[in-house]
Design a protein around this motif. Structure first.
Motif, PDB file in Angstrom:
ATOM      1  N   PRO A  26      25.329  62.280  15.314  1.00  0.00           N
ATOM      2  CA  PRO A  26      25.596  60.694  15.313  1.00  0.00           C
ATOM      3  C   PRO A  26      24.204  60.018  14.556  1.00  0.00           C
ATOM      4  O   PRO A  26      23.195  60.655  14.417  1.00  0.00           O
ATOM      5  N   ILE A  27      24.671  58.919  14.052  1.00  0.00           N
ATOM      6  CA  ILE A  27      23.916  58.070  13.285  1.00  0.00           C
ATOM      7  C   ILE A  27      22.567  57.807  13.790  1.00  0.00           C
ATOM      8  O   ILE A  27      21.436  58.473  13.116  1.00  0.00           O
ATOM      9  N   GLU A  28      22.426  57.336  15.019  1.00  0.00           N
ATOM     10  CA  GLU A  28      21.174  57.113  15.627  1.00  0.00           C
ATOM     11  C   GLU A  28      20.329  58.273  15.970  1.00  0.00           C
ATOM     12  O   GLU A  28      18.939  58.427  15.817  1.00  0.00           O
ATOM     13  N   GLU A  29      20.771  59.494  16.435  1.00  0.00           N
ATOM     14  CA  GLU A  29      20.504  60.585  16.801  1.00  0.00           C
ATOM     15  C   GLU A  29      19.819  61.232  15.561  1.00  0.00           C
ATOM     16  O   GLU A  29      18.471  61.744  15.618  1.00  0.00           O
ATOM     17  N   GLY A  30      20.517  61.173  14.379  1.00  0.00           N
ATOM     18  CA  GLY A  30      19.855  61.780  13.119  1.00  0.00           C
ATOM     19  C   GLY A  30      18.660  60.922  12.591  1.00  0.00           C
ATOM     20  O   GLY A  30      17.644  61.542  12.497  1.00  0.00           O
ATOM     21  N   ASP A  31      18.704  59.708  12.891  1.00  0.00           N
ATOM     22  CA  ASP A  31      17.743  58.676  12.381  1.00  0.00           C
ATOM     23  C   ASP A  31      16.579  59.179  13.175  1.00  0.00           C
ATOM     24  O   ASP A  31      15.321  59.376  12.716  1.00  0.00           O
ATOM     25  N   ARG A  32      16.740  59.532  14.779  1.00  0.00           N
ATOM     26  CA  ARG A  32      15.519  59.463  15.388  1.00  0.00           C
ATOM     27  C   ARG A  32      14.961  61.043  15.320  1.00  0.00           C
ATOM     28  O   ARG A  32      13.611  61.152  15.327  1.00  0.00           O
ATOM     29  N   ASP A  44      20.815  50.703   3.096  1.00  0.00           N
ATOM     30  CA  ASP A  44      21.992  50.338   2.622  1.00  0.00           C
ATOM     31  C   ASP A  44      22.743  49.156   3.142  1.00  0.00           C
ATOM     32  O   ASP A  44      22.375  48.647   4.379  1.00  0.00           O
ATOM     33  N   GLN A  45      23.738  48.820   2.583  1.00  0.00           N
ATOM     34  CA  GLN A  45      24.656  47.598   3.019  1.00  0.00           C
ATOM     35  C   GLN A  45      25.123  47.760   4.370  1.00  0.00           C
ATOM     36  O   GLN A  45      25.078  46.826   5.234  1.00  0.00           O
ATOM     37  N   ARG A  46      25.874  49.061   4.879  1.00  0.00           N
ATOM     38  CA  ARG A  46      26.357  49.298   6.014  1.00  0.00           C
ATOM     39  C   ARG A  46      25.437  49.098   7.133  1.00  0.00           C
ATOM     40  O   ARG A  46      25.457  48.392   7.962  1.00  0.00           O
ATOM     41  N   THR A  47      24.128  49.781   7.106  1.00  0.00           N
ATOM     42  CA  THR A  47      23.046  49.622   7.985  1.00  0.00           C
ATOM     43  C   THR A  47      22.555  48.213   8.115  1.00  0.00           C
ATOM     44  O   THR A  47      22.510  47.739   9.235  1.00  0.00           O
ATOM     45  N   THR A  48      22.419  47.385   7.012  1.00  0.00           N
ATOM     46  CA  THR A  48      22.180  45.991   6.942  1.00  0.00           C
ATOM     47  C   THR A  48      22.825  45.099   7.852  1.00  0.00           C
ATOM     48  O   THR A  48      22.493  44.367   8.589  1.00  0.00           O
ATOM     49  N   GLU A  49      24.322  45.634   7.720  1.00  0.00           N
ATOM     50  CA  GLU A  49      25.153  44.546   8.414  1.00  0.00           C
ATOM     51  C   GLU A  49      25.518  45.021   9.601  1.00  0.00           C
ATOM     52  O   GLU A  49      26.144  44.447  10.261  1.00  0.00           O
ATOM     53  N   THR A  50      25.260  46.284  10.135  1.00  0.00           N
ATOM     54  CA  THR A  50      25.813  46.819  11.411  1.00  0.00           C
ATOM     55  C   THR A  50      24.785  47.221  12.324  1.00  0.00           C
ATOM     56  O   THR A  50      24.681  47.044  13.698  1.00  0.00           O
ATOM     57  N   ARG A  51      23.320  47.481  11.713  1.00  0.00           N
ATOM     58  CA  ARG A  51      22.526  48.029  12.990  1.00  0.00           C
ATOM     59  C   ARG A  51      20.947  47.848  12.350  1.00  0.00           C
ATOM     60  O   ARG A  51      20.165  48.682  12.682  1.00  0.00           O
ATOM     61  N   LEU A  52      20.655  46.955  11.613  1.00  0.00           N
ATOM     62  CA  LEU A  52      19.341  47.039  10.783  1.00  0.00           C
ATOM     63  C   LEU A  52      18.378  46.984  11.743  1.00  0.00           C
ATOM     64  O   LEU A  52      17.375  47.698  11.784  1.00  0.00           O
ATOM     65  N   ALA A  82      22.334  42.661  -3.394  1.00  0.00           N
ATOM     66  CA  ALA A  82      21.046  43.257  -3.076  1.00  0.00           C
ATOM     67  C   ALA A  82      20.014  42.077  -2.767  1.00  0.00           C
ATOM     68  O   ALA A  82      19.282  42.166  -1.716  1.00  0.00           O
ATOM     69  N   ALA A  83      20.223  40.686  -3.151  1.00  0.00           N
ATOM     70  CA  ALA A  83      19.354  39.670  -2.599  1.00  0.00           C
ATOM     71  C   ALA A  83      19.657  39.304  -1.292  1.00  0.00           C
ATOM     72  O   ALA A  83      18.756  39.008  -0.467  1.00  0.00           O
ATOM     73  N   VAL A  84      20.783  39.320  -0.920  1.00  0.00           N
ATOM     74  CA  VAL A  84      21.213  39.163   0.550  1.00  0.00           C
ATOM     75  C   VAL A  84      20.614  40.212   1.320  1.00  0.00           C
ATOM     76  O   VAL A  84      19.990  39.805   2.775  1.00  0.00           O
ATOM     77  N   GLN A  85      20.629  41.228   1.020  1.00  0.00           N
ATOM     78  CA  GLN A  85      20.124  42.508   2.008  1.00  0.00           C
ATOM     79  C   GLN A  85      18.572  42.466   2.046  1.00  0.00           C
ATOM     80  O   GLN A  85      18.201  42.548   2.924  1.00  0.00           O
ATOM     81  N   VAL A  86      17.987  42.028   0.733  1.00  0.00           N
ATOM     82  CA  VAL A  86      16.349  41.657   0.842  1.00  0.00           C
ATOM     83  C   VAL A  86      16.126  40.740   1.817  1.00  0.00           C
ATOM     84  O   VAL A  86      15.302  40.839   2.842  1.00  0.00           O
ATOM     85  N   ALA A  87      17.125  39.588   1.821  1.00  0.00           N
ATOM     86  CA  ALA A  87      16.629  38.507   2.788  1.00  0.00           C
ATOM     87  C   ALA A  87      16.760  38.841   4.260  1.00  0.00           C
ATOM     88  O   ALA A  87      16.191  38.495   4.981  1.00  0.00           O
ATOM     89  N   THR A  88      18.067  39.713   4.208  1.00  0.00           N
ATOM     90  CA  THR A  88      18.458  40.005   5.749  1.00  0.00           C
ATOM     91  C   THR A  88      17.151  41.037   6.482  1.00  0.00           C
ATOM     92  O   THR A  88      16.817  40.817   7.473  1.00  0.00           O
ATOM     93  N   VAL A  89      16.657  41.902   5.344  1.00  0.00           N
ATOM     94  CA  VAL A  89      15.620  42.952   5.842  1.00  0.00           C
ATOM     95  C   VAL A  89      14.268  42.071   6.210  1.00  0.00           C
ATOM     96  O   VAL A  89      13.459  42.278   7.094  1.00  0.00           O
ATOM     97  N   ARG A  90      14.062  41.048   5.235  1.00  0.00           N
ATOM     98  CA  ARG A  90      12.861  40.256   5.539  1.00  0.00           C
ATOM     99  C   ARG A  90      12.978  39.582   6.788  1.00  0.00           C
ATOM    100  O   ARG A  90      11.825  39.318   7.471  1.00  0.00           O
ATOM    101  N   ARG A  91      14.092  39.057   7.006  1.00  0.00           N
ATOM    102  CA  ARG A  91      14.401  38.447   8.460  1.00  0.00           C
ATOM    103  C   ARG A  91      14.060  39.333   9.384  1.00  0.00           C
ATOM    104  O   ARG A  91      13.359  39.044  10.540  1.00  0.00           O
ATOM    105  N   ALA A  92      14.491  40.547   9.433  1.00  0.00           N
ATOM    106  CA  ALA A  92      14.211  41.561  10.102  1.00  0.00           C
ATOM    107  C   ALA A  92      12.975  41.714  10.554  1.00  0.00           C
ATOM    108  O   ALA A  92      12.410  41.948  11.822  1.00  0.00           O
ATOM    109  N   VAL A  93      12.293  42.126   9.326  1.00  0.00           N
ATOM    110  CA  VAL A  93      10.522  42.292   9.495  1.00  0.00           C
ATOM    111  C   VAL A  93      10.008  41.191  10.233  1.00  0.00           C
ATOM    112  O   VAL A  93       9.136  41.386  11.165  1.00  0.00           O
TER     113      VAL A  93
END
Length: 115
Positions: A26-32, A44-52, A82-93
């Motif tokens: 499972p995604i979260e298990e693999g990440d952990r 990636d875009q999927r992670t940015t939009e679903t579980r960043l 990519a600019a949207v993703q960068v902004a979204t990751v910056r917001r999360a940080v």
């Protein structure tokens, strides 16, 4: 990947962690399971939009201090997307590094780079 990291067993060994891309886990298990060896990321875009933020928190909980690399490869409007993703990751940080937050260790140590 986990077996390889355990076999190498050196503090200088690390992996480029492409968040959420695991076979037979499972995604979260693999990440952990791999987070403690992460030295760089691809968000990636999927992670940015679903579980960043939850994905970032997994890495932070494992002591991650590397860069947050944004990856986009749909073949359509890639600079804008990519600019949207960068902004979204910056917001999360920013959210995760607020004083008093569980992940305030982000401040001053993590960087964001588009890849």
């Amino acid at each position: 990947m986990e077996a390889l990291a355990r076999a190498v067993n050196l503090p200088s060994f690390g992996v480029l962690m492409h968040l959420g891309h695991w076979e037979n886990a499972p995604i979260e298990e693999g990440d952990r399971r791999i987070a403690k060896w992460a030295m760089h990321t691809h968000v990636d875009q999927r992670t940015t939009e679903t579980r960043l933020e939850s994905a970032m928190q997994i890495l932070l909980d494992a002591g991650y201090t590397g860069c947050w690399g944004v990856e986009h490869h749909t073949g359509s409007n890639e600079y804008a997307e990519a600019a949207v993703q960068v902004a979204t990751v910056r917001r999360a940080v920013s959210r995760l590094s607020k004083p008093g937050s569980a992940s305030s260790q982000l401040s001053g140590r993590n960087h964001l780079i588009p890849v």
